[in-house]
Write a protein that holds these residues in place. Structure first.
Motif, PDB file in Angstrom:
ATOM      1  N   GLY A 247    -130.536  44.674 123.271  1.00 17.77           N
ATOM      2  CA  GLY A 247    -131.352  43.838 122.396  1.00 17.77           C
ATOM      3  C   GLY A 247    -130.617  43.359 121.169  1.00 17.77           C
ATOM      4  O   GLY A 247    -130.957  43.731 120.038  1.00 17.77           O
ATOM      5  N   SER A 248    -129.606  42.516 121.358  1.00 21.05           N
ATOM      6  CA  SER A 248    -128.772  42.075 120.245  1.00 21.05           C
ATOM      7  C   SER A 248    -128.814  40.563 120.067  1.00 21.05           C
ATOM      8  O   SER A 248    -129.166  39.825 120.990  1.00 21.05           O
ATOM      9  N   LEU A 249    -128.461  40.126 118.879  1.00 16.91           N
ATOM     10  CA  LEU A 249    -128.173  38.717 118.624  1.00 16.91           C
ATOM     11  C   LEU A 249    -126.703  38.647 118.247  1.00 16.91           C
ATOM     12  O   LEU A 249    -126.291  39.158 117.211  1.00 16.91           O
ATOM     13  N   MET A 250    -125.899  38.023 119.127  1.00 15.86           N
ATOM     14  CA  MET A 250    -124.467  37.911 118.889  1.00 15.86           C
ATOM     15  C   MET A 250    -124.204  36.731 117.956  1.00 15.86           C
ATOM     16  O   MET A 250    -124.587  35.592 118.263  1.00 15.86           O
ATOM     17  N   LEU A 251    -123.575  37.002 116.830  1.00 16.17           N
ATOM     18  CA  LEU A 251    -123.242  35.973 115.851  1.00 16.17           C
ATOM     19  C   LEU A 251    -121.758  35.656 115.978  1.00 16.17           C
ATOM     20  O   LEU A 251    -120.902  36.428 115.543  1.00 16.17           O
ATOM     21  N   GLY A 252    -121.475  34.528 116.621  1.00 16.68           N
ATOM     22  CA  GLY A 252    -120.095  34.152 116.870  1.00 16.68           C
ATOM     23  C   GLY A 252    -119.439  33.555 115.637  1.00 16.68           C
ATOM     24  O   GLY A 252    -119.994  32.664 114.994  1.00 16.68           O
ATOM     25  N   ALA A 253    -118.262  34.048 115.303  1.00 11.62           N
ATOM     26  CA  ALA A 253    -117.556  33.590 114.106  1.00 11.62           C
ATOM     27  C   ALA A 253    -116.090  33.369 114.406  1.00 11.62           C
ATOM     28  O   ALA A 253    -115.534  33.946 115.346  1.00 11.62           O
ATOM     29  N   HIS A 254    -115.475  32.518 113.599  1.00 10.61           N
ATOM     30  CA  HIS A 254    -114.031  32.301 113.660  1.00 10.61           C
ATOM     31  C   HIS A 254    -113.418  32.887 112.404  1.00 10.61           C
ATOM     32  O   HIS A 254    -113.814  32.541 111.283  1.00 10.61           O
ATOM     33  N   GLY A 255    -112.469  33.799 112.574  1.00 10.48           N
ATOM     34  CA  GLY A 255    -111.780  34.386 111.446  1.00 10.48           C
ATOM     35  C   GLY A 255    -110.285  34.125 111.532  1.00 10.48           C
ATOM     36  O   GLY A 255    -109.710  34.171 112.623  1.00 10.48           O
ATOM     37  N   GLU A 256    -109.686  33.852 110.396  1.00 10.00           N
ATOM     38  CA  GLU A 256    -108.252  33.601 110.343  1.00 10.00           C
ATOM     39  C   GLU A 256    -107.540  34.862 109.856  1.00 10.00           C
ATOM     40  O   GLU A 256    -107.752  35.314 108.734  1.00 10.00           O
ATOM     41  N   ALA A 257    -106.731  35.443 110.718  1.00 14.56           N
ATOM     42  CA  ALA A 257    -106.008  36.665 110.359  1.00 14.56           C
ATOM     43  C   ALA A 257    -104.931  36.361 109.330  1.00 14.56           C
ATOM     44  O   ALA A 257    -104.260  35.322 109.391  1.00 14.56           O
ATOM     45  N   ILE A 258    -104.759  37.274 108.377  1.00 15.88           N
ATOM     46  CA  ILE A 258    -103.696  37.111 107.375  1.00 15.88           C
ATOM     47  C   ILE A 258    -102.605  38.163 107.563  1.00 15.88           C
ATOM     48  O   ILE A 258    -101.597  38.149 106.854  1.00 15.88           O
ATOM     49  N   THR A 259    -102.814  39.089 108.503  1.00 17.49           N
ATOM     50  CA  THR A 259    -101.767  40.007 108.944  1.00 17.49           C
ATOM     51  C   THR A 259    -101.809  40.041 110.466  1.00 17.49           C
ATOM     52  O   THR A 259    -102.772  39.574 111.079  1.00 17.49           O
ATOM     53  N   GLU A 260    -100.780  40.587 111.091  1.00 20.83           N
ATOM     54  CA  GLU A 260    -100.761  40.583 112.555  1.00 20.83           C
ATOM     55  C   GLU A 260    -100.395  41.926 113.183  1.00 20.83           C
ATOM     56  O   GLU A 260    -100.574  42.110 114.389  1.00 20.83           O
ATOM     57  N   GLU A 261     -99.920  42.869 112.414  1.00 21.76           N
ATOM     58  CA  GLU A 261     -99.577  44.164 113.002  1.00 21.76           C
ATOM     59  C   GLU A 261    -100.843  44.887 113.451  1.00 21.76           C
ATOM     60  O   GLU A 261    -101.815  45.018 112.693  1.00 21.76           O
ATOM     61  N   ILE A 262    -100.835  45.369 114.680  1.00 21.75           N
ATOM     62  CA  ILE A 262    -101.997  46.046 115.253  1.00 21.75           C
ATOM     63  C   ILE A 262    -101.824  47.560 115.162  1.00 21.75           C
ATOM     64  O   ILE A 262    -100.803  48.109 115.568  1.00 21.75           O
ATOM     65  N   THR A 263    -102.853  48.207 114.606  1.00 26.59           N
ATOM     66  CA  THR A 263    -102.929  49.665 114.607  1.00 26.59           C
ATOM     67  C   THR A 263    -104.314  50.025 115.128  1.00 26.59           C
ATOM     68  O   THR A 263    -105.302  49.999 114.384  1.00 26.59           O
ATOM     69  N   VAL A 264    -104.414  50.349 116.406  1.00 31.79           N
ATOM     70  CA  VAL A 264    -105.708  50.565 117.043  1.00 31.79           C
ATOM     71  C   VAL A 264    -106.320  51.899 116.625  1.00 31.79           C
ATOM     72  O   VAL A 264    -105.634  52.929 116.599  1.00 31.79           O
ATOM     73  N   ASP A 265    -107.598  51.871 116.265  1.00 28.65           N
ATOM     74  CA  ASP A 265    -108.366  53.092 116.081  1.00 28.65           C
ATOM     75  C   ASP A 265    -108.920  53.464 117.446  1.00 28.65           C
ATOM     76  O   ASP A 265    -109.862  52.833 117.939  1.00 28.65           O
ATOM     77  N   GLU A 266    -108.363  54.473 118.069  1.00 26.70           N
ATOM     78  CA  GLU A 266    -108.706  54.799 119.446  1.00 26.70           C
ATOM     79  C   GLU A 266    -110.115  55.361 119.598  1.00 26.70           C
ATOM     80  O   GLU A 266    -110.617  55.467 120.705  1.00 26.70           O
ATOM     81  N   GLU A 267    -110.766  55.710 118.485  1.00 26.92           N
ATOM     82  CA  GLU A 267    -112.168  56.100 118.566  1.00 26.92           C
ATOM     83  C   GLU A 267    -113.059  54.862 118.678  1.00 26.92           C
ATOM     84  O   GLU A 267    -114.202  54.956 119.138  1.00 26.92           O
ATOM     85  N   GLU A 268    -112.536  53.712 118.264  1.00 26.79           N
ATOM     86  CA  GLU A 268    -113.313  52.467 118.275  1.00 26.79           C
ATOM     87  C   GLU A 268    -113.101  51.685 119.563  1.00 26.79           C
ATOM     88  O   GLU A 268    -114.068  51.275 120.215  1.00 26.79           O
ATOM     89  N   ILE A 269    -111.834  51.440 119.923  1.00 21.48           N
ATOM     90  CA  ILE A 269    -111.516  50.655 121.116  1.00 21.48           C
ATOM     91  C   ILE A 269    -110.324  51.285 121.827  1.00 21.48           C
ATOM     92  O   ILE A 269    -109.624  52.127 121.271  1.00 21.48           O
ATOM     93  N   ALA A 270    -110.097  50.834 123.069  1.00 19.15           N
ATOM     94  CA  ALA A 270    -108.991  51.393 123.864  1.00 19.15           C
ATOM     95  C   ALA A 270    -107.667  50.742 123.517  1.00 19.15           C
ATOM     96  O   ALA A 270    -106.642  51.423 123.394  1.00 19.15           O
ATOM     97  N   GLU A 271    -107.659  49.421 123.354  1.00 19.69           N
ATOM     98  CA  GLU A 271    -106.411  48.714 123.036  1.00 19.69           C
ATOM     99  C   GLU A 271    -106.721  47.314 122.515  1.00 19.69           C
ATOM    100  O   GLU A 271    -107.832  46.801 122.677  1.00 19.69           O
ATOM    101  N   ALA A 272    -105.733  46.697 121.890  1.00 14.05           N
ATOM    102  CA  ALA A 272    -105.863  45.331 121.379  1.00 14.05           C
ATOM    103  C   ALA A 272    -104.532  44.616 121.547  1.00 14.05           C
ATOM    104  O   ALA A 272    -103.464  45.247 121.502  1.00 14.05           O
TER     105      ALA A 272
END
Length: 313
Positions: A247-272
């Motif tokens: 039961g969600s309303l997905m709010l689609g947005a465009h965001g401009e990243a200002i950094t690019e190094e990925i450090t995944v929080d493995e409790e949140e997601i599996a990979e990025a």
């Protein structure tokens, strides 16, 4: 975004006829068409790929129905028949990609209960909106049978669009949980993630629930930072999509990243990962060696396709 309402479950033009919810005598005077749902799966006419609406108050021994809206002079109701003993409930029921279909001898020939995510892109815009509304409303009733104020059992009212507590007098109304889903870009690349429990190689846009007191823009920046360690600057709204899972309303947005190094929080997601346009094109073409595309009909795919086609404005 000019084509925002072409997203699945959007732009169906359903007349929700809220005034009829407040006037049961007028509502009762309309012809009745009923959509049955079994464990959240709407009943479809498989020959037409359309909703199978039954005449009259079908299966009225089950839970009270919810009034969905008025279509061509008829009142469209949705009824949960999850207690029905059906045929076809196999091991794939409830899977990430549920191909199973269920039937019952008392239903019209050629009809079956089908997973909405598997059929949503085949329906007309109106049918998709009816199905999403019905599924979301019935799921709310299933999970909100007791008063959150005093704990007493509540009863449905207002044609299924509220639940009343006879103990403390509180009225409860269907809820929709806002979720931000982000197309995060940096130059010619886009940031995608894979949640735990998703099939290997299945990537989509990052997403997360909004918190009380938070703006959409703030939620986008917070969720991306929490999940991937990437910082986001400017954020703008693009489109929304009702997503009744549950039961969600997905709010689609465009965001401009200002950094690019990925450090995944493995409790949140599996990979990025970051993918450039040519790689995303190969994903949608089915030729990428490791990545499979976001689900057809989901707003994530809608946003990615709009980005590829330079249609974000």
């Amino acid at each position: 975004m000019r084509q925002a309402e072409t997203v699945t479950f959007g732009g169906g033009g359903l007349n929700r006829a809220e005034d009829l919810r407040r006037h049961p005598d007028q509502l009762a005077a309309l012809p009745v068409r009923t959509l049955l749902l079994w464990r959240g799966k709407p009943l479809l006419d498989r020959s037409r790929g359309a909703l199978q609406l039954l005449d009259g108050s079908a299966f009225d021994a089950f839970d009270p129905p919810v009034f969905v809206g008025e279509v061509e002079g008829a009142a469209i109701w949705a009824r949960d028949v999850s207690a029905l003993e059906v045929e076809g409930a196999d091991d794939t029921l409830g899977a990430f990609l549920d191909p199973s279909e269920q039937s019952h001898p008392d239903l019209p020939p050629g009809s079956a209960f089908v997973e909405l995510r598997a059929t949503m892109t085949q329906m007309s815009a109106l049918d998709a909106e009816i199905a999403a509304t019905a599924k979301g409303a019935l799921e709310w009733h299933r999970t909100h049978r007791f008063c959150s104020n005093c704990g007493a059992e509540t009863t449905p009212g207002k044609a299924g669009w509220m639940r009343a507590c006879g103990s403390c007098g509180r009225s409860h109304f269907p809820r929709t949980d806002p979720v931000v889903i982000m197309l995060i870009t940096r130059g010619d690349r886009v940031l995608l993630g894979r949640s735990h429990g998703w099939p290997e190689g299945f990537f989509s846009c990052l997403a997360g629930f909004m918190e009380p007191g938070e703006t959409m823009e703030g939620a986008v920046r917070r969720e991306v930072w929490e999940e991937t360690g990437v910082r986001v600057g400017p954020v703008r709204y693009l489109a929304s999509q009702p997503w009744p899972f549950p039961g969600s309303l997905m709010l689609g947005a465009h965001g401009e990243a200002i950094t690019e190094e990925i450090t995944v929080d493995e409790e949140e997601i599996a990979e990025a990962i970051w993918l450039d346009r040519s790689e995303v094109l190969s994903v949608f073409a089915g030729t990428h060696p490791t990545v499979t595309p976001a689900r057809k009909g989901a707003i994530a795919r809608f946003l990615l396709e709009a980005w590829l086609a330079d249609r974000l404005t």
